[in-house]
Structures are given as structure tokens and as C-alpha cells.
Design a protein around this motif. Structure first.
Motif, PDB file in Angstrom:
ATOM      1  N   VAL A 162      -2.797   6.775   9.989  1.00 51.41           N
ATOM      2  CA  VAL A 162      -1.731   7.713  10.365  1.00 51.41           C
ATOM      3  C   VAL A 162      -1.706   7.969  11.869  1.00 51.41           C
ATOM      4  O   VAL A 162      -1.213   8.987  12.331  1.00 51.41           O
ATOM      5  CB  VAL A 162      -1.857   9.032   9.570  1.00 51.41           C
TER       6      VAL A 162
ATOM      7  N   ALA B 192      10.190   3.777   8.546  1.00 56.59           N
ATOM      8  CA  ALA B 192       8.872   3.137   8.683  1.00 56.59           C
ATOM      9  C   ALA B 192       8.680   2.730  10.141  1.00 56.59           C
ATOM     10  O   ALA B 192       9.643   2.417  10.843  1.00 56.59           O
ATOM     11  CB  ALA B 192       8.796   1.928   7.771  1.00 56.59           C
ATOM     12  N   ARG B 193       7.419   2.736  10.602  1.00 58.92           N
ATOM     13  CA  ARG B 193       7.154   2.452  12.016  1.00 58.92           C
ATOM     14  C   ARG B 193       6.758   1.000  12.285  1.00 58.92           C
ATOM     15  O   ARG B 193       6.567   0.619  13.436  1.00 58.92           O
ATOM     16  CB  ARG B 193       6.040   3.384  12.517  1.00 58.92           C
TER      17      ARG B 193
ATOM     18  N   GLY C 167       4.260   5.040   2.511  1.00 55.39           N
ATOM     19  CA  GLY C 167       4.903   5.852   3.546  1.00 55.39           C
ATOM     20  C   GLY C 167       5.377   7.176   2.966  1.00 55.39           C
ATOM     21  O   GLY C 167       5.822   7.224   1.821  1.00 55.39           O
ATOM     22  N   ARG C 168       5.297   8.234   3.784  1.00 55.86           N
ATOM     23  CA  ARG C 168       5.765   9.535   3.267  1.00 55.86           C
ATOM     24  C   ARG C 168       7.274   9.675   3.412  1.00 55.86           C
ATOM     25  O   ARG C 168       7.886  10.519   2.775  1.00 55.86           O
ATOM     26  CB  ARG C 168       5.054  10.679   3.990  1.00 55.86           C
ATOM     27  N   ARG C 169       7.858   8.845   4.312  1.00 56.04           N
ATOM     28  CA  ARG C 169       9.325   8.855   4.446  1.00 56.04           C
ATOM     29  C   ARG C 169       9.872   7.545   3.887  1.00 56.04           C
ATOM     30  O   ARG C 169       9.154   6.750   3.298  1.00 56.04           O
ATOM     31  CB  ARG C 169       9.699   9.026   5.921  1.00 56.04           C
TER      32      ARG C 169
ATOM     33  N   ARG D  42       4.126  11.507  -0.326  1.00 53.08           N
ATOM     34  CA  ARG D  42       3.320  12.243   0.661  1.00 53.08           C
ATOM     35  C   ARG D  42       1.941  12.503   0.065  1.00 53.08           C
ATOM     36  O   ARG D  42       1.836  13.069  -1.028  1.00 53.08           O
ATOM     37  CB  ARG D  42       4.018  13.574   0.956  1.00 53.08           C
TER      38      ARG D  42
ATOM     39  N   GLY E 217       0.222   5.411   5.378  1.00 53.32           N
ATOM     40  CA  GLY E 217       0.932   5.189   6.639  1.00 53.32           C
ATOM     41  C   GLY E 217       1.652   3.849   6.597  1.00 53.32           C
ATOM     42  O   GLY E 217       1.223   2.924   5.882  1.00 53.32           O
ATOM     43  N   VAL E 218       2.767   3.772   7.325  1.00 55.41           N
ATOM     44  CA  VAL E 218       3.529   2.523   7.375  1.00 55.41           C
ATOM     45  C   VAL E 218       3.868   2.160   8.826  1.00 55.41           C
ATOM     46  O   VAL E 218       5.017   1.919   9.180  1.00 55.41           O
ATOM     47  CB  VAL E 218       4.795   2.567   6.468  1.00 55.41           C
TER      48      VAL E 218
ATOM     49  N   PHE F 225       7.261   3.995  -0.806  1.00 52.57           N
ATOM     50  CA  PHE F 225       7.916   4.944   0.107  1.00 52.57           C
ATOM     51  C   PHE F 225       8.140   6.285  -0.581  1.00 52.57           C
ATOM     52  O   PHE F 225       8.057   6.381  -1.806  1.00 52.57           O
ATOM     53  CB  PHE F 225       9.248   4.366   0.593  1.00 52.57           C
TER      54      PHE F 225
END
Ligand SMILES: Cc1cc2nc3c(=O)[nH]c(=O)nc-3n(C[C@H](O)[C@H](O)[C@H](O)COP(=O)(O)OP(=O)(O)OC[C@H]3O[C@@H](n4cnc5c(N)ncnc54)[C@H](O)[C@@H]3O)c2cc1C
Ligand SMILES: NC(=O)c1ccc[n+]([C@@H]2O[C@H](COP(=O)([O-])OP(=O)(O)OC[C@H]3O[C@@H](n4cnc5c(N)ncnc54)[C@H](OP(=O)(O)O)[C@@H]3O)[C@@H](O)[C@H]2O)c1
Length: 446
Positions: free
Chosen positions: A314, A199-200, A192-194, A269, A148-149, A266
């Protein structure tokens, strides 16, 4: 006089209490919490090395010390505690501000292997939450993967990367401090999966990773370049644009040989946690590619990252409170402008605010307008609610159920005990980490 119970003393609960007493001179508010300590995630989530944000507790304190506000700790509402229906009888209105206490799951094989934890468990441990059970996080680990990011991922990454000198001045409980200062974790992969544009985390929090005295951040420029936004970040909104600028500044830098390495990764997944000798040994990821609509697609190529410690960061999730309706898909209580909905209709006298109303996103300040909306709804309904005669002081009603609340003096006794514990350890304030010591301190037992 309108009597309101606010369940939960985190930011949304305290802002709700503040809004009520500020806007209505004829209201009395009891702020109830299952813990003997107030402030919710400001005490038990905000990272211990973020003293400035932690000090927001002083602002929240002034609300709980208001003459028409009363803190009642150690009062659990719902299953095994005070039934929601009984609470409703003791007050004209009840506002549920119970947050989102649990973690979201990945739903992949190996998730429950020893050595794999939710970030929630890790945060609870270093924050001295009395429900924290696990304590072996860094034991025997050299490499850690944080999945998770978001900002929580950044928090746990930073805490893993900090050295003894940086952690000792915090209020971290002594067992966590001892374990973290003995930690042999040298590599922390935050994944990160994206892409970086999605990123959040926020830029201030990201940038801080590059300022840690004993760690350096490593970013692969080729991985950043997989994000189409990398070539032209100017078109992005401010936060992702600045995030990419920070990551670009780190990308491809020559390593300076710091004791710990933070690798920001990045487009990976997680697909499985792999066992090694009965515990987690690696995480298997599928390389993803942007789908052009903000999401990603799998590429069929896989990569394994060694990890004896995995922290799944996550997101959080609300838990149902017995006696309250619950939207299991969203993990929130169905509501309209803060009014609880039962079967689509407004339930008179029942309200929500904060993460249990909106879902688990937003910083502390986001809860202020959220609480304000709920307060406005409640005060609009007040004339009808106040007509009902109450049985007397609600605390007598709680005592009749065998519940002895920890009042403000009890909380102040806990604060004194934490200052004394810190002094005895040659540190500042040090938090008490278990129910027994909190209860004893609240009773004034040394
Ligand atoms: C790890 C972490 C770190 C964060 N760090 C920051 C930060 O640095 N800066 C920032 O701006 N934001 C931060 N946030 C976000 C911020 O903490 C939240 O926006 C905020 O706490 C949500 O407020 P809340 O009142 O809805 O919930 P909470 O703060 O979770 O409060 C809920 C309260 O309800 C009580 N409760 C729950 N169930 C019951 C029950 N059945 N009966 C009685 N009481 C109950 C709980 O004990 C708790 O005290 C962080 C969040 C997390 C998860
Ligand atoms: N210092 C601060 O201000 C601070 C500190 C801590 C927390 N907070 C706030 O608290 C809130 C909660 O933070 P959070 O970090 O828990 O949540 P968050 O911001 O929602 O981030 C969750 C992360 O998990 C990823 N994720 C979700 N499901 C996944 C899956 N199945 N596999 C892989 N990755 C997955 C998300 O990726 P996708 O985007 O691809 O879904 C995202 O990167 C946020 O609003 C945050 O800003 C603030």
C-alpha cells in the motif's frame, strides 16, 4: 572548487551528481550511501525478472565513474552514523536523496500476524537487501493475498506466479530462489479497495501478468462492471482506459488449467487479517461501492479470502533522518525547489531530491527533472556556499569519525564476487544477500 555530498546513490542521487558535473566544471561530488552497493531501488527494488530496467544500472554507472564523482559506500548519515551537522562541515553543500525506506501501514487488526508482511520486506528479500530479515514468506502457503493495486503489487504478484525456469536466470539470491521454486502457492489474489479505473498500476506491467507461462489471470466481469467507468472507458485518461481494456480482455475467460491463478479483485477494502492456528489464515474485506467522486463507501457486506501469506503493498514512506527537518504527515523533508526548509526558512547548503523530496511516487525517470530542479537551486546558491573554507578531503573527516568508506574499487570487487558466486552455482550473476559477505567481498576477501 565547490564540493558537494550527495547522500543516496539511487536514481535521484545519481541524476543530481550528473546534473552538477555536467553544468559546473568546477564541482566535485561525493555520492555517499549507507550500503556498500550503489543504485538504490534500481538494485534493491526493480524486480529481478525485469532485466531491461535493471540494466539502467549501466547508465548510472557512467555517472559514478565520472572523474569528478566519487562513490563512497558504507557511510550511514544520521542516527548511529555520521551526524548530518558534521557532514555539512565537510562539504559546501549536501543533497539528501535518501528515498522512502519504509512501508505504509494499514492500521487494521491482525496486520502483524505471522504470515503477514509488507511488500517492502518481500522485495528486500528477493532483491538481496542486506537488511532483509524475514525469509519464510511462501513456506506452507497455498493462497496469497496482495493488498493494493500499484506497480509494486504487480511486481510481487508476478514474482509469486513465476516458475523456476523463469526465476533461475535472474540475479535473485540463492535462498530466495530455492524457496520460490519450492513454493506451493497456487492462488494469488491482488486486491484493490477502489475500482479498476483508479488502479495505480501501468498497462505494460498489468498486461505482463497475462503472459506468464505457468499462470493465468482470472477477472470477474461482474466486479469490473461495478465501476461506472467500465461502461464508457473512452472518457477516461489513457492509462486507466488501457488498463480496463486489458482487464476486459481477461474477464470471463474460461480457465485453461494453469498451475497458478492470479485473481485481480476490486472494490474490496481490507478490514481485518484473521488468524488460523496462530498465523494468518484469511483476510476479511468489506465490499465497497463508488462514491461518485473517485472514492468509495462501505456497503456493510463482507467477504473473506483464504490466505496463508499476505503482502501489504500500500505504498512506501520516508523515514526521518536525524538532524534534518521532517514533515511527519507527508513523510518528506520540507523544501522549496529542492532547498531544505528549517522552520519555514531556507537552510543554506542543504538540499533534497527524489522520493524524500516528492513522496514515494514516480518511476525512475521522474527523478531526473526532480534532481534537475534541485541542481539549479544549488548552483544558484554556489557562489555564496563556496566561500566557506573546508577542512580538507572529506574522506579524512569521515575516517576521523571511524568510518572507512567502500570506494569504487570495493564495489567492483563485490561485482566480481557476485559473478563468481553465480558461476559456482551454474547461474549468471547472483547477488550477495548479507552484510558480512558484502563487506568481505568489498575488502577483496574470497
Ligand atoms: C519495489 C519497487 C520497484 C520499482 N520498480 C521500478 C521499475 O521497474 N521501473 C521504474 O521506473 N521505477 C521503479 N520503481 C520506482 C523507482 O525505484 C523510484 O522512483 C526511485 O528509486 C526513487 O529514487 P530515490 O533516489 O529517491 O530513492 P532510492 O532509489 O530509494 O535511493 C535511496 C538511496 O539512499 C540510501 N540511503 C537511505 N538512507 C541513507 C542514509 N541515512 N545514509 C546514507 N544513505 C542512505 C539508500 O541506501 C538508497 O541507496 C520501483 C520502486 C519500488 C519500491
Ligand atoms: N515497473 C514499474 O514501472 C514500477 C514498478 C514498481 C513501482 N513503480 C513505481 O513506484 C511507485 C510506488 O509504487 P507502489 O505500488 O508502492 O505505490 P502506489 O502506486 O501508490 O500504489 C499503492 C496502492 O495501495 C493502495 N492502498 C493505499 N492505502 C491502502 C489501504 N489502506 N488499504 C488498501 N489499499 C491501499 C492504493 O489504493 P488507492 O489508490 O485507493 O489509495 C494503491 O492501489 C509508483 O509510482 C510506481 O509506479 C514502478
Amino acid at each position: 572548487m565547490l564540493r558537494v555530498a550527495v547522500v543516496g546513490s539511487g536514481p535521484s542521487g545519481v541524476y543530481t551528481a550528473q546534473g552538477l558535473v555536467q553544468q559546473d566544471p568546477g564541482v566535485r561530488v561525493d555520492v555517499l550511501d549507507r550500503l556498500p552497493c550503489p543504485y538504490g531501488l534500481v538494485r534493491y527494488g526493480v524486480a529481478p525478472d525485469h532485466e531491461k530496467i535493471k540494466s539502467l544500472q549501466n547508465t548510472l554507472r557512467t555517472v559514478l565513474e565520472h572523474e569528478r564523482v566519487r562513490f563512497l559506500g558504507g557511510v550511514h548519515i544520521g542516527s548511529g552514523g555520521v551526524p548530518a551537522a558534521r557532514l555539512r562541515e565537510l562539504y559546501h553543500a549536501v543533497v539528501y536523496c535518501v528515498g522512502a525506506a519504509t512501508d505504509r501501514h494499514l492500521g487494521i487488526p491482525g496486520e502483524q500476524l505471522p504470515g503477514s508482511f509488507s511488500a517492502t520486506e518481500f522485495v528486500s528479500w528477493y532483491s538481496a537487501h542486506p537488511d532483509a530479515a524475514a525469509d519464510s514468506f511462501v513456506l506452507g502457503a497455498r493462497s496469497a493475498v496482495v493488498i493494493g493495486v500499484g506497480n509494486v503489487a504487480v511486481d510481487v504478484t508476478r514474482i509469486l506466479a513465476r516458475g523456476a525456469a523463469e526465476l533461475s536466470p535472474t540475479d535473485m539470491p540463492q535462498p530466495a530462489l530455492t524457496a520460490l521454486t519450492a513454493s506451493r502457492v497456487t492462488d494469488i489474489h491482488m486486491v484493490g479497495r477502489r475500482g479498476p479505473a483508479h488502479a495505480r498500476f501501468t498497462t505494460k506491467e498489468l498486461r505482463e501478468l497475462g503472459t506468464l507461462p505457468e499462470a493465468e489471470v482470472i477477472v470477474d466481469p461482474a466486479e469490473l462492471a461495478l465501476d461506472p467507468a467500465f461502461a464508457d472507458p473512452a472518457a477516461l485518461p489513457a492509462v486507466p482506459r488501457r488498463n480496463i481494456e486489458v482487464l476486459r480482455g481477461w474477464a470471463g475467460r474460461a480457465p485453461r488449467g494453469a498451475a497458478r491463478r492470479i485473481r485481480a479483485r476490486f472494490f474490496l477494502r481490507p478490514v481485518e487479517l484473521l488468524a488460523d492456528g496462530g498465523r494468518v489464515g484469511a483476510v476479511r474485506f468489506e465490499r465497497t461501492a463508488p462514491d461518485g467522486r473517485g472514492g468509495v463507501v462501505g456497503t456493510g457486506r463482507y467477504e473473506e479470502i483464504e490466505a496463508q501469506l499476505v503482502l501489504r503493498s500500500v505504498g512506501y514512506r520516508g523515514v526521518p533522518l536525524e538532524g534534518l527537518p521532517f514533515d511527519a504527515e507527508r513523510g518528506t523533508v520540507p523544501q522549496s525547489a529542492g532547498r531544505v526548509l528549517r522552520g519555514g526558512a531556507v537552510a543554506p547548503g542543504e538540499y533534497v531530491a527524489g522520493w524524500i523530496k516528492r513522496g514515494p511516487t514516480g518511476v525512475i525517470g521522474t527523478n531526473r527533472p526532480c534532481a534537475k530542479e534541485t541542481v539549479t537551486s544549488l548552483l544558484e546558491d554556489a557562489a555564496a556556499l563556496v566561500r566557506r573554507e573546508l577542512p580538507g578531503d572529506p574522506v579524512d573527516g569521515l575516517r576521523a569519525l571511524g568510518v572507512e568508506p567502500v570506494e569504487w574499487a570495493g564495489w567492483q570487487a563485490i561485482e566480481r564476487a557476485e559473478a563468481e558466486l553465480g558461476a559456482s552455482l551454474g547461474r549468471g550473476v547472483v547477488k550477495l544477500p548479507d552484510w558480512e559477505s558484502l563487506r568481505a567481498a568489498a575488502r577483496g576477501v574470497p
